[in-house]
Design a protein around this motif. Structure first.
Motif, PDB file in Angstrom:
ATOM      1  N   ILE A  42     117.844 -13.224 102.501  1.00 36.04           N
ATOM      2  CA  ILE A  42     118.066 -11.790 102.098  1.00 36.04           C
ATOM      3  C   ILE A  42     118.923 -11.553 100.863  1.00 36.04           C
ATOM      4  O   ILE A  42     118.481 -10.591  99.878  1.00 36.04           O
ATOM      5  CB  ILE A  42     119.192 -10.872 103.270  1.00 36.04           C
TER       6      ILE A  42
ATOM      7  N   ALA B 286     116.173 -12.519  97.749  1.00 35.80           N
ATOM      8  CA  ALA B 286     115.365 -11.558  97.656  1.00 35.80           C
ATOM      9  C   ALA B 286     115.920 -10.431  97.006  1.00 35.80           C
ATOM     10  O   ALA B 286     115.407  -9.943  96.000  1.00 35.80           O
ATOM     11  CB  ALA B 286     114.492 -11.021  99.072  1.00 35.80           C
ATOM     12  N   SER B 287     117.271 -10.165  97.417  1.00 40.41           N
ATOM     13  CA  SER B 287     117.761  -8.970  96.649  1.00 40.41           C
ATOM     14  C   SER B 287     118.214  -9.275  95.115  1.00 40.41           C
ATOM     15  O   SER B 287     118.043  -8.492  94.543  1.00 40.41           O
ATOM     16  CB  SER B 287     119.236  -8.904  97.243  1.00 40.41           C
TER      17      SER B 287
ATOM     18  N   TRP C  79     110.090  -7.989  98.259  1.00 41.36           N
ATOM     19  CA  TRP C  79     110.186  -6.995  99.135  1.00 41.36           C
ATOM     20  C   TRP C  79     109.786  -7.474 100.650  1.00 41.36           C
ATOM     21  O   TRP C  79     110.533  -7.122 101.349  1.00 41.36           O
ATOM     22  CB  TRP C  79     109.532  -5.796  98.943  1.00 41.36           C
TER      23      TRP C  79
ATOM     24  N   LEU D 137     112.774  -9.840 101.932  1.00 43.18           N
ATOM     25  CA  LEU D 137     113.882  -8.894 102.246  1.00 43.18           C
ATOM     26  C   LEU D 137     113.673  -8.179 103.656  1.00 43.18           C
ATOM     27  O   LEU D 137     114.548  -8.231 104.557  1.00 43.18           O
ATOM     28  CB  LEU D 137     114.146  -7.841 101.161  1.00 43.18           C
TER      29      LEU D 137
ATOM     30  N   SER E 237     115.765  -9.426 106.917  1.00 36.77           N
ATOM     31  CA  SER E 237     116.707  -8.187 107.690  1.00 36.77           C
ATOM     32  C   SER E 237     116.200  -8.062 108.991  1.00 36.77           C
ATOM     33  O   SER E 237     117.247  -8.127 109.837  1.00 36.77           O
ATOM     34  CB  SER E 237     116.531  -7.060 106.534  1.00 36.77           C
TER      35      SER E 237
ATOM     36  N   ILE F  13     123.632  -6.485 105.700  1.00 31.55           N
ATOM     37  CA  ILE F  13     122.458  -5.875 104.973  1.00 31.55           C
ATOM     38  C   ILE F  13     122.891  -4.790 103.985  1.00 31.55           C
ATOM     39  O   ILE F  13     122.560  -4.624 102.889  1.00 31.55           O
ATOM     40  CB  ILE F  13     121.174  -5.756 105.726  1.00 31.55           C
TER      41      ILE F  13
ATOM     42  N   GLU G 285     123.106  -4.533 100.067  1.00 29.98           N
ATOM     43  CA  GLU G 285     122.239  -3.551  99.010  1.00 29.98           C
ATOM     44  C   GLU G 285     122.817  -2.424  98.191  1.00 29.98           C
ATOM     45  O   GLU G 285     122.688  -2.051  97.422  1.00 29.98           O
ATOM     46  CB  GLU G 285     121.205  -3.003 100.282  1.00 29.98           C
TER      47      GLU G 285
END
Length: 197
Positions: free
Chosen positions: A41, A44-45, A63, A66, A70, A99, A103
């Motif tokens: 996570i 990817a972020s 994407w 992620l 998640s 998460i 984000e």
């Protein structure tokens, strides 16, 4: 936000570790699996953040990773709960909170970078206006030297598009050639319509 993320991370880690142990993983694997899931996570972020700073969308792989990681994190947390709706909501919440907090932090970083870039573009635009006719105007009064720079910028943008699968934004083109964001948008528009060859 950091305290919320830390609390959620600890509880989510414990749930995933418990699930791994319950399904036959040894102590080492059970300790590492939650880090792999939540680490995906984070990775990817960060990839999406880097792409955003370059004016790109990030591509399918970050994407997909992620979303999948998640869902895996939330699913693992829910799986260790008692089979009631309330127990599953309580167990799934830490992963969702982790998460969400991460984000939100990434959104703040992206917005901060966008504001900084916008400020630089405005400053360049004001400077170019004070020096004379606005740079990047695609009219017949453009000098040949300026037109050559616009063509170079478009050639650079199309090279990036071939490498990364999409054209960079006008702001990215402008930053590469130390011009205003408006100049970069005009280069992109003129190139797309064939004015720059």
């Amino acid at each position: 936000m950091f305290v919320l993320a830390a609390i959620a991370a600890v509880v989510s880690y414990r749930h995933m570790r418990e699930l791994a142990l319950a399904h036959g993983e040894d102590e080492l694997a059970a300790a590492l699996i939650p880090l792999a899931v939540d680490g995906t996570i984070v990775a990817a972020s960060m990839s999406l953040l880097g792409a955003s700073r370059q004016g790109l969308r990030g591509g399918l792989l970050p994407w997909a990773l992620l979303i999948i990681s998640s869902l895996a994190s939330i699913g693992a947390n829910v799986a260790v709960a008692e089979p009631t709706v309330i127990a599953r909501l309580i167990a799934g919440w830490p992963s969702l909170a982790l998460i969400g907090a991460y984000e939100m932090l990434m959104c703040q970083v992206r917005q901060s970078a966008d504001r900084a870039e916008s400020g630089r573009g405005t400053l360049r635009h004001e400077t170019s206006r004070s020096e004379g006719p606005m740079r990047g105007s695609f009219t017949s009064t453009s000098s040949e030297g300026e037109r050559a720079l616009q063509r170079r910028a478009w050639a650079w943008a199309t090279t990036i598009a071939h490498e990364q699968g999409q054209l960079p934004t006008g702001a990215v083109i402008a930053r590469q050639f130390e011009r205003s964001s408006r100049w970069g948008r005009l280069v992109k528009r003129a190139g797309a319509t064939g004015e720059l060859g």
